[in-house]
Design a protein around this motif. Structure first.
Motif, PDB file in Angstrom:
ATOM      1  N   SER A 174       0.827  -1.205   0.000  1.00  0.00           N
ATOM      2  CA  SER A 174       0.000   0.000   0.000  1.00  0.00           C
ATOM      3  C   SER A 174       0.861   1.255   0.000  1.00  0.00           C
ATOM      4  CB  SER A 174      -0.922  -0.006   1.220  1.00  0.00           C
ATOM      5  OG  SER A 174      -1.678   1.185   1.292  1.00  0.00           O
ATOM      6  N   LEU A 203       2.152   1.820  -3.490  1.00  0.00           N
ATOM      7  CA  LEU A 203       1.125   2.393  -4.360  1.00  0.00           C
ATOM      8  C   LEU A 203       0.942   3.875  -4.069  1.00  0.00           C
ATOM      9  CD1 LEU A 203      -1.589  -0.429  -4.268  1.00  0.00           C
ATOM     10  CD2 LEU A 203       0.059   0.062  -6.083  1.00  0.00           C
ATOM     11  N   ASN A 204       0.970   4.237  -2.787  1.00  0.00           N
ATOM     12  CA  ASN A 204       0.840   5.639  -2.416  1.00  0.00           C
ATOM     13  C   ASN A 204       2.000   6.460  -2.953  1.00  0.00           C
ATOM     14  OD1 ASN A 204       1.429   7.988  -0.396  1.00  0.00           O
ATOM     15  ND2 ASN A 204      -0.706   7.474  -0.032  1.00  0.00           N
ATOM     16  N   SER A 216      -5.119   9.733   1.796  1.00  0.00           N
ATOM     17  CA  SER A 216      -4.973   9.207   0.438  1.00  0.00           C
ATOM     18  C   SER A 216      -6.282   9.304  -0.337  1.00  0.00           C
ATOM     19  CB  SER A 216      -4.490   7.754   0.489  1.00  0.00           C
ATOM     20  OG  SER A 216      -3.204   7.657   1.057  1.00  0.00           O
ATOM     21  N   ASN A 256      -5.158   2.924  -2.772  1.00  0.00           N
ATOM     22  CA  ASN A 256      -4.322   2.823  -1.581  1.00  0.00           C
ATOM     23  C   ASN A 256      -5.132   3.069  -0.318  1.00  0.00           C
ATOM     24  OD1 ASN A 256      -1.715   3.101   0.079  1.00  0.00           O
ATOM     25  ND2 ASN A 256      -2.637   5.110   0.310  1.00  0.00           N
TER      26      ASN A 256
END
Length: 214
Positions: A13, A16-17, A134, A192
């Motif tokens: 995660s 991805l962020n 996010s 995310n």
């Protein structure tokens, strides 16, 4: 083993962020959010213009200018900028800041997870806050993309200064490739935020005294 697996999921995660934040920063600097085609003008400039959030670049392959491509930057103080670009500027800046802050909180949460310092009132709050940041950043990017989309669909004009050599309204316009990069950034941010929902504090075994077992 459960903590290790969840830590790996949160590491994915975080990746991805990070990728979504990088795409956001890159899309902010690229000019081709809108492509303006200037074809039927009786005098120069001919060619096309790439209108971005922070600059506009013109390309005149057959013009009389010494440079075939020229870029002009603009800021908040430029009165000729339309409302949709000003709004997108603020949204993208806010999204980049929220994404950066979310990564910082996630790093703190991951550090606590991998070092065994899991605490329900701190670690879970860090991941929850990072998740919300996010999701908010992804929503801001999506709104900026929608503002650009409606401006292109409605063929809105921009009063650029005469020194830019850009007409008030092009012959036709379309969305540029940077829009798709911004859409990918928004999807990564949103995914995310939703992905980290799966993180939950593992249940702790209650301390049962021998007397309560009788």
């Amino acid at each position: 083993m459960v903590l290790f697996d969840k830590g790996n999921c949160l590491a994915v995660s975080f990746a991805l962020n990070m990728l979504g934040w990088i795409f956001t920063m890159v899309s902010m600097g690229l000019p081709n959010w809108r492509i303006w085609y200037m074809e039927s003008s009786p005098a120069p400039p001919w060619g096309l213009a790439c209108v971005g959030m922070w600059k506009v670049c013109t390309y005149h392959p057959n013009g009389l200018q010494s440079r075939p491509m020229a870029c002009h930057r603009y800021t908040y103080s430029d009165a000729y900028l339309p409302l949709d670009i000003l709004l997108a500027q603020h949204l993208l800046l806010a999204a980049s800041f929220l994404g950066l802050l979310g990564k910082g909180l996630m790093v703190m949460g991951l550090r606590r997870g991998y070092t065994g310092q899991l605490q329900k009132d701190t670690t879970c709050d860090l991941f929850f806050t990072s998740r919300m940041l996010s999701i908010t950043a992804g929503a801001f990017i999506s709104i900026a993309v929608l503002c650009n989309y409606y401006a292109v669909i409605n063929e809105e004009a921009i009063h650029f200064p005469p020194s830019f050599h850009i007409p008030y309204r092009p012959d036709r316009q379309e969305m540029g490739s940077t829009v798709y990069l911004a859409i990918l950034a928004a999807l990564l941010m949103l995914f995310n935020g939703l992905f980290t929902i799966s993180f939950q504090q593992p249940p702790q075994q209650p301390n049962v005294s021998p007397i309560s077992q009788l």
